[in-house]
Design an enzyme around this catalytic site. Structure first.
Site, PDB file in Angstrom:
ATOM      1  N   ASP A 164       1.145 -13.217   9.850  1.00 12.61           N
ATOM      2  CA  ASP A 164       2.667 -13.326  10.184  1.00 12.61           C
ATOM      3  C   ASP A 164       3.091 -12.639  11.184  1.00 12.61           C
ATOM      4  OD1 ASP A 164       2.181 -10.786   8.830  1.00 12.61           O
ATOM      5  OD2 ASP A 164       3.795 -11.060   7.606  1.00 12.61           O
ATOM      6  N   ASP A 207       2.180 -20.824   5.615  1.00 12.68           N
ATOM      7  CA  ASP A 207       2.277 -19.571   6.071  1.00 12.68           C
ATOM      8  C   ASP A 207       2.281 -18.913   4.505  1.00 12.68           C
ATOM      9  OD1 ASP A 207       2.877 -16.611   6.733  1.00 12.68           O
ATOM     10  OD2 ASP A 207       5.129 -17.268   6.580  1.00 12.68           O
ATOM     11  N   GLY A 232      -1.290  -8.498  10.523  1.00 12.14           N
ATOM     12  CA  GLY A 232      -1.248  -9.667   9.746  1.00 12.14           C
ATOM     13  C   GLY A 232      -0.791 -10.952  10.521  1.00 12.14           C
ATOM     14  N   GLY A 240       2.324 -15.842   2.272  1.00 13.38           N
ATOM     15  CA  GLY A 240       2.645 -14.468   2.243  1.00 13.38           C
ATOM     16  C   GLY A 240       2.357 -13.775   0.873  1.00 13.38           C
ATOM     17  N   ASN A 241       2.886 -12.454   0.450  1.00 13.36           N
ATOM     18  CA  ASN A 241       2.665 -11.930  -0.601  1.00 13.36           C
ATOM     19  C   ASN A 241       3.316 -12.538  -1.891  1.00 13.36           C
ATOM     20  OD1 ASN A 241       0.517  -9.725  -0.177  1.00 13.36           O
ATOM     21  ND2 ASN A 241       1.920  -9.367   1.244  1.00 13.36           N
ATOM     22  N   THR A 242       4.673 -12.850  -1.442  1.00 13.19           N
ATOM     23  CA  THR A 242       5.538 -13.395  -2.417  1.00 13.19           C
ATOM     24  C   THR A 242       5.720 -14.722  -2.307  1.00 13.19           C
ATOM     25  OG1 THR A 242       6.939 -10.913  -2.283  1.00 13.19           O
ATOM     26  CG2 THR A 242       8.065 -13.113  -3.373  1.00 13.19           C
ATOM     27  N   ASN A 243       5.975 -15.390  -1.198  1.00 12.71           N
ATOM     28  CA  ASN A 243       6.102 -16.598  -0.912  1.00 12.71           C
ATOM     29  C   ASN A 243       5.125 -17.341   0.015  1.00 12.71           C
ATOM     30  OD1 ASN A 243       9.014 -16.957  -2.188  1.00 12.71           O
ATOM     31  ND2 ASN A 243       9.546 -15.570  -0.756  1.00 12.71           N
TER      32      ASN A 243
END
Length: 262
Positions: free
Chosen positions: A114, A13, A112, A15-18
Site C-alpha cells: 500500500d 488492495d 508494504g 489491507g488489514n481492515t478492509n
C-alpha cells in the site's frame, strides 16, 4: 493518459481492515467496492462479494488483474479466487516491482504494498514532492521526492484503533460514534473524548507535516495528500493538507501495472 486496448482491469488492495476493489476502463475507475478483511472467508465467499461490482460483460472481458496485499493469508485466498473464476493475467505490485523508485535500504521487500502504491500514485498523479497520509488500521505518513526517492515512513496507531483501545481499557468510558468534535475542550465525556481522539490525531498529523517540510527545505513545493476511509473527517482539522484523494492507492496499483507491462 494514453489509452490502452484492454477492456477492463480489476484492481484489488488487501489491507488489514478492509479490501478495496476498483474496475478500470480506459484509464478511469468506473466502479468501486469495499468490504471487511477476514481470513475466515473462502475464495467463493469473496467472489460472491465481488459479483455486485462485476456484471457478466465486464467479468468476461477482464484480462488484467492487479493486486497488492499486506495480509499474506488473504493474498493466498485471493490468488485462489483469481485462478478459479478468472482467466485474466494477474500482476502483483510490491516494493520489488520495477517502478523506478529508489529506497534508503538495500532490501525494500519489507515495505508494504500500500505504501508503494501511494508513493507511485502520488508521483504519477501530482508530479511533485509529496507527503502522503493514509488513515487506515494504522496511520502512515510517508514522503517521496519528485525524483522518486522513497524517503521513509512513520507508522502510528490508526484513529479508530486508538479509540477502540481506549474504550476497551477504560472502564468508565463508553464507546461513542466518531464524528467531528464541536469543541476544543469538552464539558462532558462525549465532547472530551471526541476532541482528544479526533483533534489529537489531527494535531499529530499537522505537526508531522511541518516537521517533514522543515527537514526538506530544499524542496520547492511539497504537496500533502490525505487518503483513507476517514479522510473527510480529519481533513478540515489539518490545515496543511492540500488534497483529499481517496482513490490514490488503487490508482497507484493501476498506474504501477501500466508501467510494468510496457
Amino acid at each position: 493518459m494514453e489509452k490502452y486496448s484492454e477492456t477492463t482491469t480489476l484492481v484489488v488492495d488487501i489491507g488489514n481492515t478492509n479490501i478495496t476493489c476498483g474496475i478500470y476502463q480506459q484509464d478511469e475507475m468506473v466502479r468501486f467496492a469495499r468490504f471487511y478483511s477476514s481470513a475466515h472467508r473462502t475464495a467463493d465467499e469473496y467472489f460472491s462479494l465481488l459479483i455486485p461490482l462485476l456484471n457478466t460483460e465486464s467479468l468476461n472481458n477482464i484480462n488484467s488483474i492487479v493486486i497488492g496485499s499486506v495480509v499474506p493469508e488473504l493474498m493466498r485466498i485471493w490468488m485462489h479466487l483469481f485462478q478459479k473464476y478468472f482467466s485474466a493475467e494477474v500482476w502483483e505490485i510490491n516494493a520489488l516491482s520495477p517502478l523506478g523508485i529508489s529506497y534508503k535500504v538495500d532490501d525494500p521487500s519489507f515495505i508494504g504494498a500500500d505504501l508503494i502504491a501511494n508513493a507511485f500514485g502520488a508521483l504519477k498523479k501530482y508530479d511533485s514532492d509529496c507527503i502522503i497520509i493514509d488513515l487506515g488500521t494504522a496511520t502512515t505518513i510517508q514522503f517521496i521526492t519528485k525524483e522518486g526517492s522513497f524517503e521513509g515512513t512513520a507508522i502510528a496507531p490508526g484513529l479508530k484503533v486508538s479509540a477502540d483501545a481506549l474504550f476497551e481499557r477504560a472502564a468508565l468510558l463508553s464507546q461513542i460514534e466518531i464524528v467531528p468534535p464541536s469543541v476544543l475542550l469538552g464539558t462532558n465525556t462525549r465532547d472530551a473524548l471526541l476532541s482528544g481522539i479526533v483533534n489529537g490525531h489531527a494535531y499529530m498529523l499537522e505537526c508531522y507535516i511541518q516537521q517533514i517540510k522543515t527537514h526538506h527545505t530544499d524542496c520547492q513545493k511539497i504537496v500533502t495528500i490525505l487518503t483513507g476511509g476517514i479522510a473527510d473527517l480529519v481533513y478540515p482539522l489539518v490545515p496543511s493538507v492540500d488534497i483529499v484523494d481517496k482513490t490514490i492507492t488503487l490508482d497507484g496499483f493501476y498506474l504501477a501495472y501500466k508501467t510494468i507491462r510496457h
